[in-house]
Design an enzyme around this catalytic site. Structure first.
Site, PDB file in Angstrom:
ATOM      1  N   ASN A  59     -14.253  21.228  44.098  1.00 15.91           N
ATOM      2  CA  ASN A  59     -14.375  19.847  44.536  1.00 15.91           C
ATOM      3  C   ASN A  59     -13.178  19.530  45.424  1.00 15.91           C
ATOM      4  O   ASN A  59     -12.036  19.863  45.076  1.00 15.91           O
ATOM      5  CB  ASN A  59     -14.397  18.899  43.334  1.00 15.91           C
ATOM      6  CG  ASN A  59     -15.608  19.117  42.455  1.00 15.91           C
ATOM      7  OD1 ASN A  59     -16.670  19.534  42.925  1.00 15.91           O
ATOM      8  ND2 ASN A  59     -15.466  18.844  41.160  1.00 15.91           N
TER       9      ASN A  59
ATOM     10  N   HIS B 105      -8.614  24.090  42.391  1.00 12.36           N
ATOM     11  CA  HIS B 105      -9.159  24.838  41.255  1.00 12.36           C
ATOM     12  C   HIS B 105     -10.625  25.146  41.499  1.00 12.36           C
ATOM     13  O   HIS B 105     -11.342  24.370  42.146  1.00 12.36           O
ATOM     14  CB  HIS B 105      -8.990  24.067  39.943  1.00 12.36           C
ATOM     15  CG  HIS B 105      -9.435  22.640  39.998  1.00 12.36           C
ATOM     16  ND1 HIS B 105      -8.656  21.647  40.558  1.00 12.36           N
ATOM     17  CD2 HIS B 105     -10.576  22.031  39.586  1.00 12.36           C
ATOM     18  CE1 HIS B 105      -9.306  20.494  40.484  1.00 12.36           C
ATOM     19  NE2 HIS B 105     -10.482  20.699  39.907  1.00 12.36           N
TER      20      HIS B 105
ATOM     21  N   ASP C 270     -11.954  23.807  30.480  1.00 16.96           N
ATOM     22  CA  ASP C 270     -11.903  22.394  30.837  1.00 16.96           C
ATOM     23  C   ASP C 270     -11.844  21.561  29.559  1.00 16.96           C
ATOM     24  O   ASP C 270     -12.562  21.834  28.591  1.00 16.96           O
ATOM     25  CB  ASP C 270     -13.132  22.021  31.681  1.00 16.96           C
ATOM     26  CG  ASP C 270     -12.952  20.714  32.421  1.00 16.96           C
ATOM     27  OD1 ASP C 270     -12.869  20.745  33.662  1.00 16.96           O
ATOM     28  OD2 ASP C 270     -12.886  19.658  31.750  1.00 16.96           O
ATOM     29  N   ILE C 271     -11.010  20.528  29.569  1.00 17.01           N
ATOM     30  CA  ILE C 271     -10.834  19.687  28.379  1.00 17.01           C
ATOM     31  C   ILE C 271     -12.082  18.852  28.093  1.00 17.01           C
ATOM     32  O   ILE C 271     -12.299  18.408  26.964  1.00 17.01           O
ATOM     33  CB  ILE C 271      -9.584  18.788  28.560  1.00 17.01           C
ATOM     34  CG1 ILE C 271      -9.012  18.360  27.226  1.00 17.01           C
ATOM     35  CG2 ILE C 271      -9.872  17.600  29.469  1.00 17.01           C
ATOM     36  CD1 ILE C 271      -7.617  17.786  27.314  1.00 17.01           C
TER      37      ILE C 271
ATOM     38  N   HIS D 257     -14.098  25.574  39.505  1.00 17.68           N
ATOM     39  CA  HIS D 257     -14.818  25.377  38.246  1.00 17.68           C
ATOM     40  C   HIS D 257     -15.774  26.553  38.061  1.00 17.68           C
ATOM     41  O   HIS D 257     -16.503  26.917  39.001  1.00 17.68           O
ATOM     42  CB  HIS D 257     -15.687  24.115  38.302  1.00 17.68           C
ATOM     43  CG  HIS D 257     -14.946  22.823  38.386  1.00 17.68           C
ATOM     44  ND1 HIS D 257     -14.798  21.979  37.304  1.00 17.68           N
ATOM     45  CD2 HIS D 257     -14.328  22.206  39.419  1.00 17.68           C
ATOM     46  CE1 HIS D 257     -14.120  20.900  37.683  1.00 17.68           C
ATOM     47  NE2 HIS D 257     -13.826  21.015  38.962  1.00 17.68           N
TER      48      HIS D 257
HETATM   49  P1  5GP Z   1     -11.916  17.924  39.477  1.00 17.04           P
HETATM   50  O1  5GP Z   1     -12.589  16.622  39.125  1.00 17.04           O
HETATM   51  O2  5GP Z   1     -10.548  17.663  40.088  1.00 17.04           O
HETATM   52  O3  5GP Z   1     -12.736  18.868  40.302  1.00 17.04           O
HETATM   53  O4  5GP Z   1     -11.709  18.683  38.124  1.00 17.04           O
HETATM   54  C1  5GP Z   1     -10.649  18.409  37.251  1.00 17.04           C
HETATM   55  C2  5GP Z   1     -11.066  18.887  35.892  1.00 17.04           C
HETATM   56  O5  5GP Z   1      -9.909  18.955  35.091  1.00 17.04           O
HETATM   57  C3  5GP Z   1     -12.053  17.958  35.186  1.00 17.04           C
HETATM   58  O6  5GP Z   1     -13.260  18.676  34.907  1.00 17.04           O
HETATM   59  C4  5GP Z   1     -11.310  17.548  33.908  1.00 17.04           C
HETATM   60  O7  5GP Z   1     -12.151  17.493  32.777  1.00 17.04           O
HETATM   61  C5  5GP Z   1     -10.258  18.631  33.779  1.00 17.04           C
HETATM   62  N1  5GP Z   1      -9.037  18.210  33.116  1.00 17.04           N
HETATM   63  C6  5GP Z   1      -8.380  17.030  33.316  1.00 17.04           C
HETATM   64  N2  5GP Z   1      -7.275  17.000  32.549  1.00 17.04           N
HETATM   65  C7  5GP Z   1      -7.238  18.165  31.859  1.00 17.04           C
HETATM   66  C8  5GP Z   1      -6.316  18.711  30.905  1.00 17.04           C
HETATM   67  O8  5GP Z   1      -5.297  18.103  30.543  1.00 17.04           O
HETATM   68  N3  5GP Z   1      -6.607  19.934  30.398  1.00 17.04           N
HETATM   69  C9  5GP Z   1      -7.721  20.628  30.793  1.00 17.04           C
HETATM   70  N4  5GP Z   1      -7.892  21.831  30.214  1.00 17.04           N
HETATM   71  N5  5GP Z   1      -8.592  20.154  31.685  1.00 17.04           N
HETATM   72  C10 5GP Z   1      -8.351  18.940  32.216  1.00 17.04           C
END
Ligand code: 5GP
Ligand code: ZN
Length: 113
Positions: free
Chosen positions: A86, A99, A31-32, A101
């Site tokens: 999520n 995805h 995760d970034i 986590h």
């Molecule tokens: P969500 O909030 O949809 O469950 O998780 C999305 C995740 O993607 C977040 O934890 C966010 O930090 C991560 N994320 C968003 N943009 C990028 C990216 O460009 N690269 C990576 N490696 N992770 C990302």
């Protein structure tokens, strides 16, 4: 495949990511903006927007088996970790390519915020 989807672009290697595992079914990358010492995202190669759109039980199995494999590789399998999906606005989903986590390396609170 979705042209504009961020995680499809990572799957296609059009944008960089720190990939920790890939096989014919899934790609996993760091995760970034990590929320724990280990924070890896596991995504199917196929574009599926949310858990609500999943129909392939085997794909879910591949995602979860990859999560456990990553936990072992990261050294958190024994100390413990969390695998979460999520879904939608209230679930906190921000990227609409499903995805898992994988979070660990510290004690995680329950219930989540
Ligand atoms: P969500 O909030 O949809 O469950 O998780 C999305 C995740 O993607 C977040 O934890 C966010 O930090 C991560 N994320 C968003 N943009 C990028 C990216 O460009 N690269 C990576 N490696 N992770 C990302
Ligand atoms: Zn996608």
């Amino acid at each position: 495949m979705s042209e504009s989807c961020l995680f499809c672009k990572i799957v296609r290697k059009e944008i960089p990511a720190s990939i920790v595992l890939e096989n014919e079914h899934v790609v996993a990358f760091r995760d970034i903006d990590p929320k724990a010492p280990t924070h890896v995202l596991v995504v199917p190669r196929e574009h599926i927007a949310t858990l609500n759109d999943v129909t392939d039980a085997a794909m879910v199995g591949h995602l979860m088996l990859a999560a456990a494999e990553i936990a072992r590789a990261e050294g958190i399998a024994e100390s413990g970790y969390r695998s979460v999906v999520n879904c939608g606005a209230d679930g906190g989903q921000t990227v609409f390519h499903v995805h898992v986590h994988v979070l660990g390396g510290r004690t995680l609170n329950w219930p989540p915020g």
